[in-house]
Design a protein around this motif. Structure first.
Motif, PDB file in Angstrom:
ATOM      1  N   UNK A   1       0.840  -1.203   0.000  1.00  0.00           N
ATOM      2  CA  UNK A   1       0.000   0.000   0.000  1.00  0.00           C
ATOM      3  C   UNK A   1       0.876   1.253   0.000  1.00  0.00           C
TER       4      UNK A   1
ATOM      5  N   UNK B   1       2.703   1.692  -3.344  1.00  0.00           N
ATOM      6  CA  UNK B   1       1.800   2.144  -4.411  1.00  0.00           C
ATOM      7  C   UNK B   1       1.421   3.611  -4.223  1.00  0.00           C
ATOM      8  N   UNK B   2       1.103   3.986  -2.986  1.00  0.00           N
ATOM      9  CA  UNK B   2       0.681   5.376  -2.749  1.00  0.00           C
ATOM     10  C   UNK B   2       1.824   6.338  -3.071  1.00  0.00           C
TER      11      UNK B   2
ATOM     12  N   UNK C   1       2.269   6.493  -6.891  1.00  0.00           N
ATOM     13  CA  UNK C   1       1.155   7.191  -7.565  1.00  0.00           C
ATOM     14  C   UNK C   1       1.235   8.696  -7.299  1.00  0.00           C
ATOM     15  N   UNK C   2       1.516   9.077  -6.056  1.00  0.00           N
ATOM     16  CA  UNK C   2       1.561  10.503  -5.757  1.00  0.00           C
ATOM     17  C   UNK C   2       2.782  11.179  -6.401  1.00  0.00           C
TER      18      UNK C   2
ATOM     19  N   UNK D   1       3.910  10.298  -9.262  1.00  0.00           N
ATOM     20  CA  UNK D   1       3.504  10.477 -10.664  1.00  0.00           C
ATOM     21  C   UNK D   1       2.538  11.645 -10.804  1.00  0.00           C
ATOM     22  N   UNK D   2       1.630  11.787  -9.832  1.00  0.00           N
ATOM     23  CA  UNK D   2       0.679  12.905  -9.884  1.00  0.00           C
ATOM     24  C   UNK D   2       1.431  14.240  -9.782  1.00  0.00           C
ATOM     25  N   UNK D   3       2.423  14.279  -8.914  1.00  0.00           N
ATOM     26  CA  UNK D   3       3.140  15.532  -8.683  1.00  0.00           C
ATOM     27  C   UNK D   3       4.211  15.839  -9.716  1.00  0.00           C
ATOM     28  N   UNK D   4       4.891  14.791 -10.185  1.00  0.00           N
ATOM     29  CA  UNK D   4       6.065  15.034 -11.033  1.00  0.00           C
ATOM     30  C   UNK D   4       5.955  14.443 -12.442  1.00  0.00           C
ATOM     31  N   UNK D   5       5.003  13.563 -12.657  1.00  0.00           N
ATOM     32  CA  UNK D   5       4.901  12.877 -13.946  1.00  0.00           C
ATOM     33  C   UNK D   5       4.676  13.852 -15.086  1.00  0.00           C
TER      34      UNK D   5
ATOM     35  N   UNK E   1       2.875  14.862 -18.133  1.00  0.00           N
ATOM     36  CA  UNK E   1       1.590  14.552 -18.760  1.00  0.00           C
ATOM     37  C   UNK E   1       1.762  14.526 -20.278  1.00  0.00           C
TER      38      UNK E   1
ATOM     39  N   UNK F   1      -5.113   6.940  -0.928  1.00  0.00           N
ATOM     40  CA  UNK F   1      -4.815   7.924  -1.972  1.00  0.00           C
ATOM     41  C   UNK F   1      -5.645   9.182  -1.771  1.00  0.00           C
TER      42      UNK F   1
ATOM     43  N   UNK G   1      -4.281  17.195  -6.131  1.00  0.00           N
ATOM     44  CA  UNK G   1      -2.859  17.557  -6.095  1.00  0.00           C
ATOM     45  C   UNK G   1      -2.289  17.722  -7.510  1.00  0.00           C
ATOM     46  N   UNK G   2      -2.998  17.187  -8.505  1.00  0.00           N
ATOM     47  CA  UNK G   2      -2.516  17.280  -9.886  1.00  0.00           C
ATOM     48  C   UNK G   2      -2.394  18.741 -10.337  1.00  0.00           C
TER      49      UNK G   2
ATOM     50  N   UNK H   1       1.040  19.555 -10.571  1.00  0.00           N
ATOM     51  CA  UNK H   1       1.878  18.663 -11.376  1.00  0.00           C
ATOM     52  C   UNK H   1       2.938  19.468 -12.128  1.00  0.00           C
ATOM     53  N   UNK H   2       4.182  18.989 -12.028  1.00  0.00           N
ATOM     54  CA  UNK H   2       5.276  19.623 -12.753  1.00  0.00           C
ATOM     55  C   UNK H   2       5.807  20.882 -12.113  1.00  0.00           C
TER      56      UNK H   2
ATOM     57  N   UNK I   1       5.925  21.208  -8.426  1.00  0.00           N
ATOM     58  CA  UNK I   1       6.006  20.987  -6.982  1.00  0.00           C
ATOM     59  C   UNK I   1       7.233  21.702  -6.415  1.00  0.00           C
TER      60      UNK I   1
END
Lengths: 473, 317
Positions: free
Chosen positions: A447, A450-451, A454-455, A457-461, A463, B15, B155-156, B159-160, B162
């Motif tokens: 858990x 994964x968290x 995922x976070x 990716x949400x913050x730094x991924x 798009x 999450x 939080x998205x 994104x990019x 932070x």
């Protein structure tokens, strides 16, 4: 359909849920249809080429098994010619034409020369062609029986997780798995999903961030000097690793969720202490393919020292050409072949390296990494002159320290990404699998793993990031 | 299977919790950030007391070239480099939402934008207002059909950015100097080379076409101004060497603004000879440096004075 897209997420969910809901006897058909849909999402018409070679190889396999004497060889040659022919037309024809035209112009024979083919390269052509070739070769060698079920054979070539960028599977490793009834196994599914997440992190966070920096420098090399070009080359080394190994992780994870075990393609290659070791850890499915079907077929190391070097050079040069129709890839292959030959000459033994003290190991890791980085310059550069410029300016002290960062925020994020990657890989994955570091029984580790991913990716991924580099091969 | 669904449930709950905490933390930091193009500069303007009488809005060609101190009324430069008209319209809506609309807006109209591909991605700079402003939400959703899915994570919105958000927040905690938003470009020896490259590059070889679809954001901008009784003035900055799209864009744009009753100054049509005769005033083909910008500022200030005077006569010198 890219693995790092929401489109694929939906596709994967639908296919996997349907897979477990369907009775076993219909599952292969579902996977085949899903694989066709997956491939058709790129350029639908190329499904016909794929099916053309599948039909030829399927018939050739059965005929090789039935025939005796020279006839077996003829059917094998037929299959190899069909596969290599498709590769030659789609991948190498324009390269060949380019070089012939250059020669014709040099000798003032004609100003126009041969005409080029204006066709797009089918996605992952080199991968599925090599996989198909390994089937007929293995049937010819008598290592596997010819597959009678056309659908299962087609699935062997087209299985969607590894269709467009490998791992290049062997028939004896995968064909029987399509007949086995897979049950839903909680632990296996969780570990598979974790692996997919890890691959996505590598791609969307590390690789795509690095690609922004690398592109900004390599697309404008003449405006940059020493340290900037050096860092961009280091960054590309990690970009291509995360891009390709990230893809492989997603492929292996997706297959694992459904109960299939694919071949490991990477094993921490940048921790290698020699080039020989590097090639046992990098793109393992290709290097073992080249070893088994090319290097050993040429005689391997059984025909004297000089012929061993020759065989290594031929194997790596063709390995370079496998990647792309360009002289840069030939030089890349040449350098790797030369490294391997020199190591053989110096008697550098992979197995004995575990006896060294850690400073010696570290030194060897760093030397190997830098030798590999030198080859990556040819891999990334768009022309020989650009590669030459990068190498000569890395070693040029004039203006060496002028570091160009472009966007400080992206640079900081990519540094963080590489740092996290190294920490994860070295401290945890070096000796274990994801399943070992996140035991499913306790739940809390998977858990948390994964968290965090995922976070991140949400913050730094990135798009809508880049296509996987190896798709073009 | 039941264990798997329980696992997914636990993962979703975790999450949701982590996303909520991160989003709230970053929201709190964002509102206190007074630096940076991704919201900090808007916050700096929102924090100004009293609200300036007029605002300059536009891209880099207004940010680096228009000094608000040259104008007849208290003015602020809230221009964002690299941002197109869609962003400017979104920005105006943000000001409307925050009740910080000025009495007059001086909008820089970039001609090149009306012959180029529309860039919806600019709206991403206003991501903080996703689900707060319908226009911003709608425009972001138009970027791709998957945007809604991405914004499922609150939080998205960071994104990019932070790290830049953290950096800007920490820097904002120091005492920042109060500025008028104008950011002049310092002249460097290499700038002249840039200008030369632009002149000799043979740019814009293809005959351009006016993209009428791009007007929708400008029309929306005009609507918001009219609805809120904000006096709108438009202008276009000069180029060192004219682009071939100039005539293609100016005619329809001029007639549209005329029809809407909006004063428009195209400085390319009324050139200042001084700027054209000295390359040293230019950073590149499209931007004046700190030496050239004051001349343009004064030209625009002179032109806008009667209009601004009509709004707030008591504040004119």
């Amino acid at each position: 359909m890219l693995f790092n897209s929401i489109q694929f997420l939906v596709f994967f969910l639908v296919v996997t849920i349907s897979y477990f809901l369907l009775p076993h006897r219909f599952r292969w058909f579902l996977l085949l249809v899903a694989s066709c849909v997956f491939y058709a999402a790129f350029i639908p018409i190329y499904l016909l080429i794929l099916f053309g070679t599948i039909i030829i190889d399927y018939i050739a396999g059965i005929q090789i098994e039935h025939a005796t004497g020279q006839k077996r060889k003829y059917f094998l040659i037929l299959s190899l010619v069909a596969n290599i022919g498709v590769l030659a037309v789609f991948k190498y024809y324009n390269f060949f034409t380019d070089n012939v035209n250059l020669l014709l112009q040099q000798f003032h024979i004609t100003a126009h020369g041969l005409s080029y083919l204006s066709i797009a390269l089918p996605i992952g052509l080199s991968f599925h062609t090599f996989q198909a070739m390994s089937y007929t070769i293995e049937v010819y060698r008598g290592n596997v029986p010819a597959e009678r079920n056309f659908g299962i054979y087609a699935l062997y070539v087209m299985f969607y997780p590894q269709l467009v960028a490998g791992p290049i599977e062997r028939p004896q490793a995968i064909l029987h798995q399509f007949y086995e009834e897979k049950r839903f196994d909680f632990e296996r599914v969780i570990v598979g999903l974790e692996r997919m997440l890890w691959g996505l992190f590598k791609k969307a966070v590390v690789s795509d961030l690095l690609s922004m920096y690398v592109n900004s420098i390599y697309n404008n090399t003449h405006a940059n000097t020493g340290l900037t070009l050096l860092i961009a080359t280091y960054a590309f080394a990690f970009q291509i690793y995360c891009d390709f190994s990230g893809y492989s992780d997603i492929a292996l994870g997706a297959a694992q969720v459904m109960g299939f075990k694919l071949m490991e393609n990477f094993s921490l290659p940048y921790f290698s202490k020699s080039i020989t070791e590097f090639w046992r850890r990098w793109h393992i499915s290709l290097s073992s393919w080249l070893r088994d079907y090319l290097y050993i077929s040429l005689g391997g190391n059984r025909k004297g020292t000089l012929k061993t070097y020759r065989n290594l050079m031929i194997t790596m040069l063709l390995g370079g050409l496998w990647h792309g129709a360009s002289w840069n890839f030939v030089i890349w292959g040449f350098l790797n072949g030369a490294y391997l030959s020199i190591e053989k000459m110096l008697g550098i033994n992979v197995k004995s390296s575990s006896n060294y003290s850690w400073p010696v190991k570290l030194f060897r890791v760093l030397v190997t990494f830098h030798l590999i980085c030198l080859t990556w310059v040819f891999f990334r550069a768009t022309s020989f002159s650009q590669a030459f410029y990068v190498i000569t300016h890395i070693f040029n002290p004039v203006g060496f320290w002028n570091l160009r960062i472009q966007d400080a925020s992206i640079f900081a994020s990519m540094t963080m990404g590489v740092g996290l990657l190294l920490v994860f890989e070295y401290l945890y994955l070096r000796r274990h699998q994801i399943a070992d570091i996140t035991p499913v029984r306790g739940w809390k580790y998977p858990l948390a793993f994964s968290v965090v991913l995922i976070m991140l990716m949400v913050g730094f991924g990135v798009s809508g990031g880049d296509q996987f580099i190896y798709f073009q091969f | 299977m039941q264990r798997f669904f329980l696992f997914l449930l636990a993962l979703a709950a975790l999450l949701f919790g982590v996303d909520f905490i991160l989003a709230r933390t970053f929201d709190a930091m964002y509102t206190r950030t007074l630096l940076g193009q991704s919201g900090g500069e808007i916050n700096q303007y929102l924090a100004l007391k009293p609200t300036p009488e007029a605002l300059v809005i536009g891209n880099s060609r207004a940010r680096y070239q228009i000094d608000p101190d040259s104008f007849a009324v208290p003015m602020y430069n809230l221009c964002h480099a690299g941002m197109g008209q869609s962003f400017q319209t979104g920005l105006l809506q943000v000001l409307e939402l925050e009740h910080k609309l000025p009495k007059a807006v001086l909008l820089h109209v970039d001609l090149g934008e009306y012959v180029a591909e529309e860039s919806l991605a600019d709206m991403g700079t206003l991501r903080y207002y996703y689900n707060k402003l319908p226009f911003v939400t709608e425009e972001i959703n138009n970027i791709s059909r998957y945007e809604r899915g991405k914004y499922f994570f609150r939080f998205y919105r960071y994104n990019g950015r932070v790290i830049s958000q953290l950096k800007n927040y920490l820097q904002s905690r120091r005492n920042l100097p109060v500025t008028n938003g104008y950011q002049p470009l310092e002249p460097f020896a290499t700038d002249t080379v840039n200008a030369l490259l632009a002149v000799d590059g043979g740019r814009d070889a293809k005959p351009p076409r006016f993209q009428y679809a791009h007007l929708r954001h400008l029309l929306k901008f005009i609507d918001i101004c009219k609805k809120n009784n904000v006096k709108l003035l438009c202008f276009t900055s000069p180029y060192y060497q004219a682009h071939n799209y100039g005539p293609v864009v100016v005619a329809p744009l001029d007639s549209l603004l005329r029809a809407q009753g909006i004063p428009y100054l195209n400085t390319n049509a009324q050139p200042l000879p001084l700027l054209w005769s000295h390359r040293l005033f230019w950073h590149d083909n499209d931007h004046l440096n700190r030496l050239g910008a004051p001349y343009l500022s004064q030209q625009v200030a002179r032109w806008s004075k009667p209009y601004l005077t009509a709004i707030e006569p008591s504040r004119i010198d």
